[in-house]
Design a protein around this motif. Structure first.
Motif, PDB file in Angstrom:
ATOM      1  N   ALA A   1       0.830  -1.206   0.000  1.00  0.00           N
ATOM      2  CA  ALA A   1       0.000   0.000   0.000  1.00  0.00           C
ATOM      3  C   ALA A   1       0.862   1.254   0.000  1.00  0.00           C
ATOM      4  CB  ALA A   1      -0.929  -0.019   1.206  1.00  0.00           C
ATOM      5  N   ALA A   2       1.950   1.233   0.786  1.00  0.00           N
ATOM      6  CA  ALA A   2       2.850   2.395   0.828  1.00  0.00           C
ATOM      7  C   ALA A   2       3.507   2.620  -0.528  1.00  0.00           C
ATOM      8  CB  ALA A   2       3.908   2.191   1.909  1.00  0.00           C
ATOM      9  N   ARG A   3       3.918   1.550  -1.178  1.00  0.00           N
ATOM     10  CA  ARG A   3       4.553   1.689  -2.493  1.00  0.00           C
ATOM     11  C   ARG A   3       3.550   2.176  -3.530  1.00  0.00           C
ATOM     12  NH1 ARG A   3       8.204  -3.038  -0.735  1.00  0.00           N
ATOM     13  NH2 ARG A   3      10.261  -2.038  -0.805  1.00  0.00           N
ATOM     14  N   GLU A   4       2.306   1.723  -3.412  1.00  0.00           N
ATOM     15  CA  GLU A   4       1.277   2.210  -4.325  1.00  0.00           C
ATOM     16  C   GLU A   4       1.030   3.699  -4.094  1.00  0.00           C
ATOM     17  OE1 GLU A   4      -3.434   1.412  -5.498  1.00  0.00           O
ATOM     18  OE2 GLU A   4      -2.464   0.198  -3.938  1.00  0.00           O
ATOM     19  N   GLY A   5       1.016   4.100  -2.824  1.00  0.00           N
ATOM     20  CA  GLY A   5       0.789   5.508  -2.503  1.00  0.00           C
ATOM     21  C   GLY A   5       1.875   6.415  -3.034  1.00  0.00           C
ATOM     22  N   ALA A   6       3.099   5.915  -3.107  1.00  0.00           N
ATOM     23  CA  ALA A   6       4.216   6.735  -3.584  1.00  0.00           C
ATOM     24  C   ALA A   6       4.041   7.190  -5.027  1.00  0.00           C
ATOM     25  CB  ALA A   6       5.528   5.973  -3.422  1.00  0.00           C
ATOM     26  N   THR A   7       3.114   6.548  -5.764  1.00  0.00           N
ATOM     27  CA  THR A   7       2.818   6.985  -7.140  1.00  0.00           C
ATOM     28  C   THR A   7       1.995   8.275  -7.156  1.00  0.00           C
ATOM     29  OG1 THR A   7       0.779   5.680  -7.297  1.00  0.00           O
ATOM     30  CG2 THR A   7       2.840   4.578  -7.918  1.00  0.00           C
ATOM     31  N   ARG A   8       1.451   8.641  -5.981  1.00  0.00           N
ATOM     32  CA  ARG A   8       0.731   9.902  -5.789  1.00  0.00           C
ATOM     33  C   ARG A   8      -0.564   9.973  -6.593  1.00  0.00           C
ATOM     34  NH1 ARG A   8       5.499  14.205  -6.570  1.00  0.00           N
ATOM     35  NH2 ARG A   8       3.724  15.646  -6.528  1.00  0.00           N
ATOM     36  N   ASP A   9      -1.220   8.836  -6.720  1.00  0.00           N
ATOM     37  CA  ASP A   9      -2.523   8.794  -7.381  1.00  0.00           C
ATOM     38  C   ASP A   9      -3.564   8.381  -6.346  1.00  0.00           C
ATOM     39  OD1 ASP A   9      -4.756   8.484  -8.911  1.00  0.00           O
ATOM     40  OD2 ASP A   9      -3.962   6.890 -10.183  1.00  0.00           O
ATOM     41  N   LEU A  10      -4.392   9.339  -5.905  1.00  0.00           N
ATOM     42  CA  LEU A  10      -5.404   9.056  -4.884  1.00  0.00           C
ATOM     43  C   LEU A  10      -6.821   9.160  -5.452  1.00  0.00           C
ATOM     44  CD1 LEU A  10      -3.920  10.917  -1.774  1.00  0.00           C
ATOM     45  CD2 LEU A  10      -3.714   8.509  -2.394  1.00  0.00           C
ATOM     46  N   LYS A  11      -6.935   9.044  -6.761  1.00  0.00           N
ATOM     47  CA  LYS A  11      -8.267   9.112  -7.367  1.00  0.00           C
ATOM     48  C   LYS A  11      -9.145   7.991  -6.817  1.00  0.00           C
ATOM     49  CE  LYS A  11      -6.761  11.159 -11.761  1.00  0.00           C
ATOM     50  NZ  LYS A  11      -5.296  11.126 -11.464  1.00  0.00           N
TER      51      LYS A  11
ATOM     52  N   VAL B   1      -4.913   0.730   4.633  1.00  0.00           N
ATOM     53  CA  VAL B   1      -5.668   1.831   4.030  1.00  0.00           C
ATOM     54  C   VAL B   1      -5.015   3.179   4.347  1.00  0.00           C
ATOM     55  CG1 VAL B   1      -7.880   3.045   4.050  1.00  0.00           C
ATOM     56  CG2 VAL B   1      -7.836   0.550   4.017  1.00  0.00           C
ATOM     57  N   MET B   2      -4.458   3.339   5.552  1.00  0.00           N
ATOM     58  CA  MET B   2      -3.857   4.634   5.913  1.00  0.00           C
ATOM     59  C   MET B   2      -2.458   4.802   5.312  1.00  0.00           C
ATOM     60  SD  MET B   2      -3.069   3.951   9.946  1.00  0.00           S
ATOM     61  CE  MET B   2      -1.906   2.679  10.489  1.00  0.00           C
ATOM     62  N   TYR B   3      -1.814   3.696   4.955  1.00  0.00           N
ATOM     63  CA  TYR B   3      -0.454   3.791   4.410  1.00  0.00           C
ATOM     64  C   TYR B   3      -0.423   4.405   3.016  1.00  0.00           C
ATOM     65  CZ  TYR B   3       2.122   1.419   8.111  1.00  0.00           C
ATOM     66  OH  TYR B   3       2.730   1.098   9.302  1.00  0.00           O
ATOM     67  N   LYS B   4      -1.453   4.148   2.224  1.00  0.00           N
ATOM     68  CA  LYS B   4      -1.435   4.670   0.841  1.00  0.00           C
ATOM     69  C   LYS B   4      -1.480   6.199   0.811  1.00  0.00           C
ATOM     70  CE  LYS B   4      -3.819   4.522  -3.613  1.00  0.00           C
ATOM     71  NZ  LYS B   4      -4.918   3.908  -4.410  1.00  0.00           N
ATOM     72  N   PRO B   5      -2.474   6.870   1.430  1.00  0.00           N
ATOM     73  CA  PRO B   5      -2.470   8.339   1.372  1.00  0.00           C
ATOM     74  C   PRO B   5      -1.308   8.961   2.131  1.00  0.00           C
ATOM     75  CG  PRO B   5      -4.185   7.558   2.862  1.00  0.00           C
ATOM     76  CD  PRO B   5      -3.655   6.359   2.147  1.00  0.00           C
ATOM     77  N   ALA B   6      -0.844   8.292   3.204  1.00  0.00           N
ATOM     78  CA  ALA B   6       0.305   8.819   3.952  1.00  0.00           C
ATOM     79  C   ALA B   6       1.553   8.832   3.079  1.00  0.00           C
ATOM     80  CB  ALA B   6       0.539   7.995   5.206  1.00  0.00           C
ATOM     81  N   ALA B   7       1.778   7.750   2.324  1.00  0.00           N
ATOM     82  CA  ALA B   7       2.945   7.688   1.440  1.00  0.00           C
ATOM     83  C   ALA B   7       2.812   8.685   0.289  1.00  0.00           C
ATOM     84  CB  ALA B   7       3.115   6.271   0.893  1.00  0.00           C
ATOM     85  N   ALA B   8       1.595   8.857  -0.210  1.00  0.00           N
ATOM     86  CA  ALA B   8       1.369   9.819  -1.301  1.00  0.00           C
ATOM     87  C   ALA B   8       1.675  11.238  -0.821  1.00  0.00           C
ATOM     88  CB  ALA B   8      -0.072   9.714  -1.797  1.00  0.00           C
ATOM     89  N   LEU B   9       1.176  11.592   0.366  1.00  0.00           N
ATOM     90  CA  LEU B   9       1.422  12.931   0.893  1.00  0.00           C
ATOM     91  C   LEU B   9       2.899  13.131   1.204  1.00  0.00           C
ATOM     92  CD1 LEU B   9       0.346  15.651   1.830  1.00  0.00           C
ATOM     93  CD2 LEU B   9      -0.098  14.625   4.074  1.00  0.00           C
ATOM     94  N   GLU B  10       3.537  12.117   1.762  1.00  0.00           N
ATOM     95  CA  GLU B  10       4.973  12.201   2.035  1.00  0.00           C
ATOM     96  C   GLU B  10       5.745  12.528   0.763  1.00  0.00           C
ATOM     97  OE1 GLU B  10       7.783   9.275   4.534  1.00  0.00           O
ATOM     98  OE2 GLU B  10       7.182   8.433   2.601  1.00  0.00           O
ATOM     99  N   ALA B  11       5.413  11.843  -0.331  1.00  0.00           N
ATOM    100  CA  ALA B  11       6.115  12.079  -1.597  1.00  0.00           C
ATOM    101  C   ALA B  11       5.842  13.492  -2.118  1.00  0.00           C
ATOM    102  CB  ALA B  11       5.686  11.035  -2.632  1.00  0.00           C
TER     103      ALA B  11
END
Length: 512
Positions: free
Chosen positions: A256-266, A478-488
């Motif tokens: 989930a964190a790696r997916e979030g790093a793509t910065r796509d939260l659609k 579920v929380m790891y994806k948006p957290a990683a996206a915002l971090e990036a």
């Protein structure tokens, strides 16, 4: 090998990659961090015990493994870690930062320690905390306070200020903490680190010294979201030795964190908690939080306001439930079986009751005594239903608030702490003011849901702030994806990680 100053500033994931590529050994990583500890500790005091020789032996054992054996281990294998002194470690003194346990060397390891050792992760030592994890500043340790690397005149938060400061100051790439009302996340916000409270029961509590058993949870302290995800996968999962452990494997947090790093939260719906924020929150904290939420929207997330009407009562309920459980759990420290024993002075009857009274008077600090007294009162005949029973009813209402919120959104967000790091002594004489520091983090503990804090930027005073993500129970990923996206997204905005703004004089002059 790169010089010490450079290698310790890598993320744990980057260190693991260098280990796999043969660019650095686990022994070199351990030695590099021990060098930083030696230089930083006079200023920071993050550690209570340093286990240098044991860490070197564990690193050497990893380095001696074959390539195939290393390949079969978790991704963070060989990367060193620090442990909050609330978690028992075989052969390493464990005190919970209290005089009453001074000198106690456990004969066994906590389950999380067994899992770290199975992953060949060397243990650097034990970190400081508020005594028995009771505090929001790490000023209540019996062995002196830990200082915030961002400003050593300020607190690092609590109770896990030692773990947070160790990671922020590059004394360790990873640490474990315990979170009862925010003791991983609040120090994370104040020190610019990532702190995670997993779902209650998602990580074994066997071997965690009990403060409030229905609230306590062990979790990761790191510098990146992915590091926390990988560490939680190592320590998580079912443990038959813990009766509250969920009989399920660890969730797929790293994916989930790696997916979030793509910065796509659609397609993701993010809920702003109406009742957390505004009055009582520092303007710079609020400003960074609003900017972070705007970043989430820019990446495609739909942001809506969500009401959790019983959250304003969480602080009051917590400070009845928690002291009540403290009163029960700390009754075992009586001078009879282990730890400190203080005999009554001459002229006082040499009875067991008097010995217990003198032992507890000498062994417990003021904040621990305050909470024991409060909890004993709340549980006493005539007050149990009025206080403890009512608090548990409020807890149920807060759980229902979360359930309704998660019917509307995927994840909830709020500021992690109402202020940046405050100065030493600023709130010591006002317990209620100190307790208010946990106002945003406590609801997740009462409900047993997972929550994660990441840096949201620097406030107007140049100190870190945090944003908290809260997910449904047993849905930690579920929380790891948006957290990683915002971090990036924020790292791009800051032109690098937040810690690049940290002044680190203790790293100067460290060589290869």
């Amino acid at each position: 090998m790169t010089n010490t100053s450079n290698v310790v500033q890598l993320s744990a994931t980057q260190m693991a990659e260098e280990l796999r590529n043969g660019e650095v050994s686990s022994r070199e990583l351990v030695d590099a961090h021990l060098d930083v500890i030696e230089q930083a500790e006079p200023s920071i005091h993050a550690f209570l015990q340093i286990a240098g020789e044991q860490a070197r032996e564990q690193a050497d054992a990893f380095d001696a493994l074959s390539a195939d054996d290393k390949q079969a281990l978790p991704e963070l294998a060989g990367v060193p870690i620090a442990i909050k002194d609330m978690i028992v470690t075989k052969g390493i003194e464990t005190t919970a930062a209290s005089k009453i346990l001074q000198g106690w060397i456990p004969p066994y390891d906590a389950t999380v320690i067994e899992r770290l050792k199975a992953a060949h992760m060397p243990i650097l030592g034990k970190t400081n905390l508020d005594e028995f994890a009771q505090g929001s500043s790490t000023e209540h340790s019996a062995y002196g306070p830990t200082r915030n690397p961002w400003d050593t005149a300020r607190v690092p938060g609590g109770s896990g200020g030692g773990s947070a400061s160790a990671v922020a100051a590059f004394e360790a790439p990873l640490a474990l903490g315990t979170d009862t009302g925010g003791s991983i996340r609040q120090p994370g916000a104040l020190t610019g680190t990532v702190g995670v409270k997993p779902t209650y029961g998602g990580v074994s509590r066997y071997g965690a010294i009990a403060m409030a058993s229905s609230l306590d949870q062990i979790g990761p302290v790191t510098r990146t979201v992915l590091d926390s995800a990988l560490l939680q996968e190592i320590i998580g999962g079912h443990d038959p030795k813990d009766s509250t452990s969920i009989p399920a494997p660890a969730r797929p947090m790293a994916a989930a964190a790696r997916e979030g790093a793509t910065r796509d939260l659609k397609g993701m719906k993010v809920g702003l908690i109406k009742e957390i924020g505004g009055e009582g929150f520092q303007p710079g904290v609020e400003a960074r939080f609003r900017e972070a939420v705007a970043q989430l929207e820019a990446m495609g997330a739909e942001v809506v306001e969500v009401s959790c009407p019983h959250f304003p009562y969480a602080l009051g309920a917590y400070y009845i439930i928690m002291p009540s459980e403290v009163s029960s759990n700390l009754a075992r420290y009586d001078g009879m079986r282990y730890g400190l024993r203080v005999m009554p002075p001459a002229g006082v009857p040499q009875t067991a009751a008097n010995m217990m009274a003198y032992t507890r008077e000498a062994g417990f600090g003021d904040e621990v005594k305050r909470r024991i007294i409060l909890g004993t009162y709340a549980l006493s005949a005539g007050y149990y239903d009025a206080w403890y029973g009512s608090a548990q009813k409020v807890r149920t209402l807060i759980i229902e608030d979360f359930n309704r919120a998660f019917e509307q959104v995927d994840v909830l967000v709020s500021p992690t702490s109402p202020s940046t790091a405050f100065k030493f002594g600023e709130k010591m004489d006002d317990p209620m003011s100190m307790y208010m520091n946990d106002i945003a983090t406590i609801p997740a503990n009462l409900a047993g849901v997972p929550a994660l804090s990441i840096p949201a930027g620097l406030s107007d005073d140049g100190l870190p702030t945090g944003i908290q993500f809260i997910a449904p129970q047993q849905r930690d990923e579920v929380m790891y994806k948006p957290a990683a996206a915002l971090e990036a997204a924020l790292e791009e905005q800051w032109h690098g990680p937040i810690w690049q703004s940290l002044n680190t004089p203790w790293l100067e002059g460290l060589g290869a």
